[in-house]
Design an enzyme around this catalytic site. Structure first.
Site, short mmCIF file in Angstrom:
data_model
loop_
_atom_site.label_atom_id
_atom_site.label_comp_id
_atom_site.label_asym_id
_atom_site.label_seq_id
_atom_site.Cartn_x
_atom_site.Cartn_y
_atom_site.Cartn_z
N GLU A 27 -8.25 -5.17 4.76
CA GLU A 27 -8.12 -4.94 3.33
C GLU A 27 -6.94 -5.71 2.75
O GLU A 27 -6.99 -6.21 1.63
CB GLU A 27 -7.95 -3.44 3.06
CG GLU A 27 -9.26 -2.68 3.27
CD GLU A 27 -9.07 -1.21 3.51
OE1 GLU A 27 -8.58 -0.85 4.61
OE2 GLU A 27 -9.40 -0.41 2.64
N ARG B 15 -12.75 15.74 6.67
CA ARG B 15 -13.57 16.06 5.50
C ARG B 15 -15.00 16.35 5.92
O ARG B 15 -15.53 15.72 6.83
CB ARG B 15 -13.58 14.89 4.50
CG ARG B 15 -12.24 14.58 3.90
CD ARG B 15 -12.39 13.57 2.75
NE ARG B 15 -11.12 13.00 2.40
CZ ARG B 15 -10.82 11.71 2.55
NH1 ARG B 15 -11.70 10.87 3.04
NH2 ARG B 15 -9.64 11.27 2.21
N HIS C 11 -13.13 2.80 -0.55
CA HIS C 11 -13.13 1.79 0.54
C HIS C 11 -13.77 0.48 0.07
O HIS C 11 -14.24 -0.32 0.88
CB HIS C 11 -13.93 2.26 1.77
CG HIS C 11 -13.34 3.40 2.53
ND1 HIS C 11 -14.12 4.39 3.10
CD2 HIS C 11 -12.06 3.72 2.84
CE1 HIS C 11 -13.35 5.26 3.72
NE2 HIS C 11 -12.09 4.88 3.58
N ARG D 183 -2.58 -2.00 -3.55
CA ARG D 183 -3.80 -1.22 -3.37
C ARG D 183 -3.73 -0.03 -4.32
O ARG D 183 -2.75 0.72 -4.31
CB ARG D 183 -3.88 -0.72 -1.93
CG ARG D 183 -5.08 0.13 -1.73
CD ARG D 183 -5.20 0.63 -0.33
NE ARG D 183 -6.42 1.40 -0.25
CZ ARG D 183 -6.59 2.43 0.56
NH1 ARG D 183 -5.62 2.80 1.36
NH2 ARG D 183 -7.71 3.09 0.58
N ASN E 52 0.87 -1.17 0.00
CA ASN E 52 0.00 0.00 0.00
C ASN E 52 0.91 1.22 0.00
O ASN E 52 1.44 1.61 1.03
CB ASN E 52 -0.90 -0.03 1.25
CG ASN E 52 -1.89 1.11 1.27
OD1 ASN E 52 -1.84 2.01 0.43
ND2 ASN E 52 -2.79 1.09 2.24
#
Ligand code: ADP
Length: 400
Positions: free
Chosen positions: A383, A240, A179, A90, A7
């Site tokens: 993940e 955010r 996601h 990823r 990643n």
């Protein structure tokens, strides 16, 4: 088969080496502060942790450091890097093109490059990681796993914005969602826990970490999700804003805020941080709220309220709802947040059990009452394991 999962971010590469198909993690770690004068390697192997300063001027050097650690006589777990038969990467944005994980070739690389336009902070470092891994491990199969891919099944009615249709035709402006690897993983895991097939579950999956997104899963497929063209849309996140009236941007632009100011404000200074004025971190905010900080409490309340609204909306989208699933740092650990979100949802069949809920922190478990029509579950996301699985499956194709 040894599968390395990578990643790559702008200044770090996280990695995990898996033994597949068992799914056993042989080693994991991160090279951080890439590009700085002094970088760091943190490497965990056989339950031991090794931390050291390293020189990683770029991702290529970071990759070399990772491979050296993996074969090191003391801290390593394999004899030679040629034992790594496949590498799973990823990749954040796969545009409309990728509906699943893909073996990487020049065409895939060109597409990831093209979608950097839509994910300028993520796709470029992901690509650098891919290039470094291809260079260091030329014999290994390289696989890209896209955050957007699980959402490729979202129908037009849910992915199209009500802007002039040419905006979609010309610029491919639409809901993509993110996601995806996490939503897919927890939906499948929950299906297994509930004794259902992976395409038999209707669920609302809540990935609540620093970034947060909610997905409506119908018969195992994503049919709607809260993040949009970018990860800014949807529920309130650490920094955010999530949804708000876009006219606020025109208004503030008139008041002298530049486009750059507004971009930074919405992505980096809003959300939990913006409302509380103190922190983007749920743990800190919970402590502050307990100590009487009104704005910290308000930030948590707005966070929960917005998620509740999405659960209501997605209950309407799905014909029937089997489960609501929580994951991510907040979803897995924040007992009070789960409780606040689920309380008052009895009319849609959700009944949380406060006792069970309190007992599930950072682990898998059912937190709804025995007679709740909809099951509420906590499923820690993984993940990397999902990427390792996809990579193993795609790498297998060549050797068959
Ligand atoms: P990322 O999206 O960066 O992977 P995580 O999934 O680790 O982030 O989630 C980070 C969030 O989880 C932070 O807001 C953090 O405060 C929250 N969190 C982690 N542990 C707890 C806890 N025990 N209680 C409440 N919040 C927690």
């Amino acid at each position: 088969m040894k599968v390395l999962v990578i990643n790559a971010g702008s200044s770090s590469i996280k990695y995990q080496l898996f033994e597949m198909p068992a799914g056993q993690v042989l080693a994991r770690g991160i090279v951080g502060r890439i590009g700085e004068t002094v970088s760091e390697l943190s490497h965990t192997y056989n339950g031991n942790k090794h931390k050291t300063e390293v020189t990683a001027k770029d991702h290529e050097q970071a990759m070399t450091i990772i491979l050296q650690a993996l074969v090191d006589k003391k801290i390593g777990v394999i004899d030679t890097v040629t034992q790594i038969k496949a590498v799973g990467h990823r990749v954040v944005h796969g545009g409309e093109e990728f509906t699943g994980s893909m073996r990487i070739d020049e065409k895939v690389i060109a597409s990831v490059e093209k979608y950097a336009d839509l994910a300028p902070l993520h796709n470029p470092p992901n690509l650098v990681g891919i290039r470094a891994a291809r260079h260091s491990l030329p014999e290994a199969v390289q696989v890209a796993c896209f955050d957007t891919a699980f959402h490729a099944t979202i129908p037009e009615v849910a992915f199209l914005y009500a802007l002039p249709y040419e905006i979609y035709e010309t610029y491919r402006v639409r809901r993509y969602g993110f996601h995806g690897t996490s939503h897919r993983y927890i939906a499948r895991r929950a299906a297994a826990i509930l004794g259902k097939g992976k395409y038999e579950i209707n669920a609302i999956t809540c990935h609540l970490g620093n970034g947060c997104s909610i997905t409506a899963v119908k018969q195992g497929h994503s049919v709607d999700t809260s993040m949009g063209l970018t990860p800014l849309e949807g529920v309130v996140m650490g920094t955010r804003s999530g949804d708000f009236d876009p006219a606020i941007l025109f208004y503030l632009n008139d008041k002298g805020y530049t486009v750059d100011d507004l971009n930074t404000m919405c992505n980096k200074k809003s959300g939990l941080l913006g409302i509380s004025g103190k922190s983007n971190d749920m743990r800190n905010l919970s402590e502050l709220a307990v100590g009487g900080d009104r704005r910290a409490q308000l930030a948590i309340d707005i966070f929960c309220y917005r998620i509740k609204k999405y659960i209501g909306a997605y209950t309407a989208v799905l014909d029937t709802l089997d489960a609501v699933i929580f994951t991510g740092g907040i979803g897995e650990n924040a007992v009070d947040v789960r409780n606040t979100i689920c309380t008052g949802l009895t009319q849609v069949g959700i009944q949380i059990d406060p006792e069970k809920n309190r007992a599930i922190v950072g682990c898998e478990g059912l937190v709804s009452t025995a007679d709740s029509r909809v099951q509420v579950l906590v499923v820690p996301t993984n993940e990397e394991a999902a990427i390792a699985n996809d990579t193993f499956e795609l790498a297998g194709e060549r050797t068959v």
